[in-house]
Scaffold this active site. Structure first.
Site, PDB file in Angstrom:
ATOM      1  CG  ASP A 158      -1.671  -1.280   1.327  1.00 22.02           C
ATOM      2  OD1 ASP A 158      -2.178  -1.684   0.320  1.00 22.02           O
ATOM      3  OD2 ASP A 158      -1.538  -1.904   2.280  1.00 22.02           O
ATOM      4  CG  HIS A 186      -3.652  -5.119   3.114  1.00 29.49           C
ATOM      5  ND1 HIS A 186      -3.271  -4.192   2.194  1.00 29.49           N
ATOM      6  CD2 HIS A 186      -3.774  -6.116   2.636  1.00 29.49           C
ATOM      7  CE1 HIS A 186      -2.979  -4.818   0.956  1.00 29.49           C
ATOM      8  NE2 HIS A 186      -3.751  -6.053   1.219  1.00 29.49           N
TER       9      HIS A 186
END
Ligand code: NAD
Ligand code: LMR
Length: 330
Positions: A158, A186
């Site tokens: 990410d 996440h």
């Protein structure tokens, strides 16, 4: 030559495994003088595929690859390992959220946590299999013999995604973007913190003045990138996920330069940012450079916007913890 580094990779015959193994073997991660031993851990049904991957690893003739073994139980596969990369689990399909996988994948991490307790002691655990924060929580609870700080979940993908989007918008090389912390889960509630990141040493908000883009398109692009990849490829990200796992290991192996940080989901100590103790939460962290120690950066200033978003991702992780409470050892 140094002492060998022993690495177990679960899901070794899967998509991510196929990219990860070759990079681990190549010397790129642990160095040209460090022999690597790879333990490929798979379900019995995928052992044959793992054998094929092992043949290809041999055929690369990597100078640092000393040994490859294939295991169909985690107890054997984790014996004496220094790194356990827990990738093996089911990926989501189109239209699913990652936490829709909890009931399918959670139990895997109960067994693997227990196996780690029996088989390893000086080990860093990196959970990649989704939902990775909560799976790491399950593994850590079922492995009380190993310090909770050794359990991490991967949010480096990410961070990399967010850095690239900012670099593209600003028209600069991605190396110019620094200190981009991912906060929380996440999942589609993750918080890519553009307010504390820099581009070429300047605040992102001074370089990219389009606040609506930062709070809108940038945020959702990063939050939903995994789903966009599944929609485009029909399969979830693999090479980029393996690359991020390599980046996380490299970050843990080197001392983070003063003033810098990277993103990693780790157990909250309950002393910062109103994140309850024990949740596996992505924070800005700094590595101490000894391969196992790190600290959560505690003095990052958060705007009301960021605090609200961090509150949302915290709530989601608490809900996930509630769903798996029967898998957690008190
Ligand atoms: P894949 O289906 O290609 O491979 C998964 C492999 O895991 C299969 O070979 C399967 O046999 C194996 N496996 C399943 N259960 C196992 C067990 N108990 N022990 C050992 N092996 C087992 O999947 P993939 O694309 O490699 O993705 C793996 C996981 O990683 C998924 O959960 C996916 O959602 C997740 N993922 C996470 C991130 C992240 O950023 N954290 C990024 C990409 C993918
Ligand atoms: C990703 O971020 O690409 C992975 O977590 C796979 C997914 O399900 O999105």
């Amino acid at each position: 030559m140094r002492e060998p580094v022993r690495v177990a990779i679960t899901g070794a015959a899967g998509q991510i495994g196929y990219s990860l193994l070759f990079r681990l073997a190549s010397g790129e991660v642990f160095g040209a003088d460090t022999p690597v031993e790879l333990n490929l851990v798979e379900l019995p049904a995928a052992a044959k595929v793992a054998e094929g991957t092992a043949m290809e690893l041999e055929d690369c003739a990597f100078k640092t690859l000393k040994k490859i073994t294939i295991h169909d139980t985690p107890e054997k596969g984790f014996e004496g390992v220094n790194w356990a990369l827990l990738v093996g689990s089911k990926p989501r399909g189109p239209g699913m959220e990652r936490n829709d996988l909890i009931r399918d994948n959670g139990h895997i991490f109960v067994g693997q946590g227990k196996a780690l307790a029996r088989a390893a002691s000086n080990v860093n655990v990196v959970v990649v299999g989704n939902p990775c924060n909560t799976n790491a929580l399950i593994a850590q609870h079922n492995c009380r013999d190993i310090a909770p700080t050794r359990f991490t979940a991967m949010t480096m993908l990410d961070e990399n995604r967010a850095k690239y989007q900012l670099a593209k918008k600003a028209g600069v090389d991605v190396r110019e973007v620094q200190n981009l912390a991912i906060w929380g889960n996440h999942s589609s509630t993750m918080v890519p913190d553009f307010e504390n990141a820099t581009i070429g040493g300047r605040r992102v908000t001074d370089v990219i003045t389009d606040r609506a883009w930062l709070e809108g398109e940038f945020f959702t692009t990063v939050q939903k990138r995994g789903a966009a990849i599944i929609a485009a490829r029909g399969k979830s990200s693999a090479a980029s996920a393996a690359g991020a796992c390599i980046d996380q290991i490299k970050n843990l192996l080197r001392k983070t330069p003063a003033g810098e940080w990277f993103s990693m989901a780790v157990a909250s100590d309950g002393n910062a940012y109103d994140v309850p103790a024990g949740l596996i939460f992505s924070f800005p962290v700094r590595s101490l450079g000894d391969g196992k120690g790190y600290e959560i950066v505690k003095d990052v200033k958060l705007s009301d916007f960021a605090k609200k978003k961090i509150g949302e991702t915290t709530k989601e992780l608490l809900e996930e913890r509630e769903v798996v409470k029967n898998m957690l050892v008190k």
